[in-house]
Write a protein that holds these residues in place. Structure first.
Motif, short mmCIF file in Angstrom:
data_model
loop_
_atom_site.label_atom_id
_atom_site.label_comp_id
_atom_site.label_asym_id
_atom_site.label_seq_id
_atom_site.Cartn_x
_atom_site.Cartn_y
_atom_site.Cartn_z
N GLU A 82 0.74 -1.29 -0.11
CA GLU A 82 0.07 0.03 0.12
C GLU A 82 0.92 1.15 0.15
N GLY A 83 2.02 1.08 0.52
CA GLY A 83 2.90 2.34 0.62
C GLY A 83 2.48 3.38 1.45
N LYS A 84 2.04 2.77 2.50
CA LYS A 84 1.39 3.95 3.68
C LYS A 84 2.30 3.45 4.78
N VAL A 85 2.47 4.38 5.75
CA VAL A 85 3.23 4.26 7.16
C VAL A 85 2.20 3.65 7.97
N VAL A 86 2.70 2.58 8.65
CA VAL A 86 1.48 2.06 9.78
C VAL A 86 2.37 2.06 11.15
N THR A 87 1.66 2.24 12.10
CA THR A 87 2.24 2.45 13.50
C THR A 87 1.96 1.04 13.98
N LEU A 88 3.01 0.35 14.60
CA LEU A 88 3.10 -0.85 15.28
C LEU A 88 3.42 -0.63 16.86
N ALA A 89 2.81 -1.13 17.56
CA ALA A 89 3.21 -0.83 19.31
C ALA A 89 3.26 -2.08 20.02
N ILE A 90 4.09 -2.27 20.66
CA ILE A 90 4.15 -3.54 21.89
C ILE A 90 3.56 -2.82 23.08
N LYS A 91 2.70 -3.30 23.63
CA LYS A 91 1.95 -2.52 24.80
C LYS A 91 1.48 -3.48 25.84
N TYR A 92 1.16 -3.20 27.04
CA TYR A 92 0.92 -4.08 28.27
C TYR A 92 -0.57 -3.57 28.61
N SER A 93 -1.55 -4.75 28.72
CA SER A 93 -2.86 -4.43 29.13
C SER A 93 -2.90 -5.22 30.50
N SER A 94 -3.13 -4.16 31.43
CA SER A 94 -3.22 -4.72 32.93
C SER A 94 -4.41 -5.26 33.48
N ASN A 95 -5.50 -5.03 32.56
CA ASN A 95 -6.67 -5.64 33.13
C ASN A 95 -6.83 -7.19 32.65
N LYS A 96 -6.16 -7.40 31.23
CA LYS A 96 -6.20 -8.61 30.68
C LYS A 96 -4.73 -9.48 30.94
N LYS A 97 -4.00 -8.73 31.58
CA LYS A 97 -2.67 -9.45 32.05
C LYS A 97 -1.79 -9.98 30.84
N TYR A 98 -1.60 -9.21 29.87
CA TYR A 98 -0.87 -9.84 28.79
C TYR A 98 -0.25 -8.62 27.87
#
Length: 145
Positions: A82-98
């Motif tokens: 697609e040639g567009k810039v996509v944001t990737l993030a590694i995050k923590y979910s405290s309510n789901k614990k993952y």
């Protein structure tokens, strides 16, 4: 006839010893099973940790590091088709614990049973510490290219 019975017979003593030994035999079985279960859980967490490190490495190869917080790392990646810039993030979910990968609006769990994760930048490296629900703590280090 008077009975002056003051004690236990030999058979009563043997039966009580049998039941006591049976109790201790079952108790030892419970302890050995609990050790096996603990080892399996520990090995599963170690396997999940190693898979997380491989996934983390692949994510960092795909994108360019942009920003971070104490519980998130943010990358940008150009979509090839697609040639567009996509944001990737590694995050923590405290309510789901993952810990999960946020990618173009979707989420994908990449590390489960997590009590806490922290990212800490030290020069050109990022240290991340993961504490699992059972108290085990793992530390990783990623060098920013």
């Amino acid at each position: 006839m008077r009975n002056n019975y003051h004690g236990f017979t030999l058979i009563e003593c043997l039966i009580s010893l049998f039941f006591i030994s049976l109790f201790f035999l079952m108790l030892s079985g419970v302890f050995s099973q609990s050790q096996q279960i603990f080892q399996r859980v520990e090995s599963r967490e170690e396997l999940e940790w190693q898979i997380f490190l491989i996934q983390f490495d692949k994510i960092t190869e795909k994108g360019t590091f942009r920003d971070m917080s104490s519980t998130a790392l943010i990358f940008e990646r150009e979509e090839l088709h697609e040639g567009k810039v996509v944001t990737l993030a590694i995050k923590y979910s405290s309510n789901k614990k993952y810990v999960y990968l946020s990618n173009n609006g979707g989420t994908e769990p990449i590390l489960t049973q997590v009590q806490a994760i922290t990212f800490d930048r030290q020069g050109d490296a990022i240290l991340f510490t993961v504490r699992f629900l059972n108290g085990v703590e793992k530390v990783g280090k990623w060098t920013i290219p």
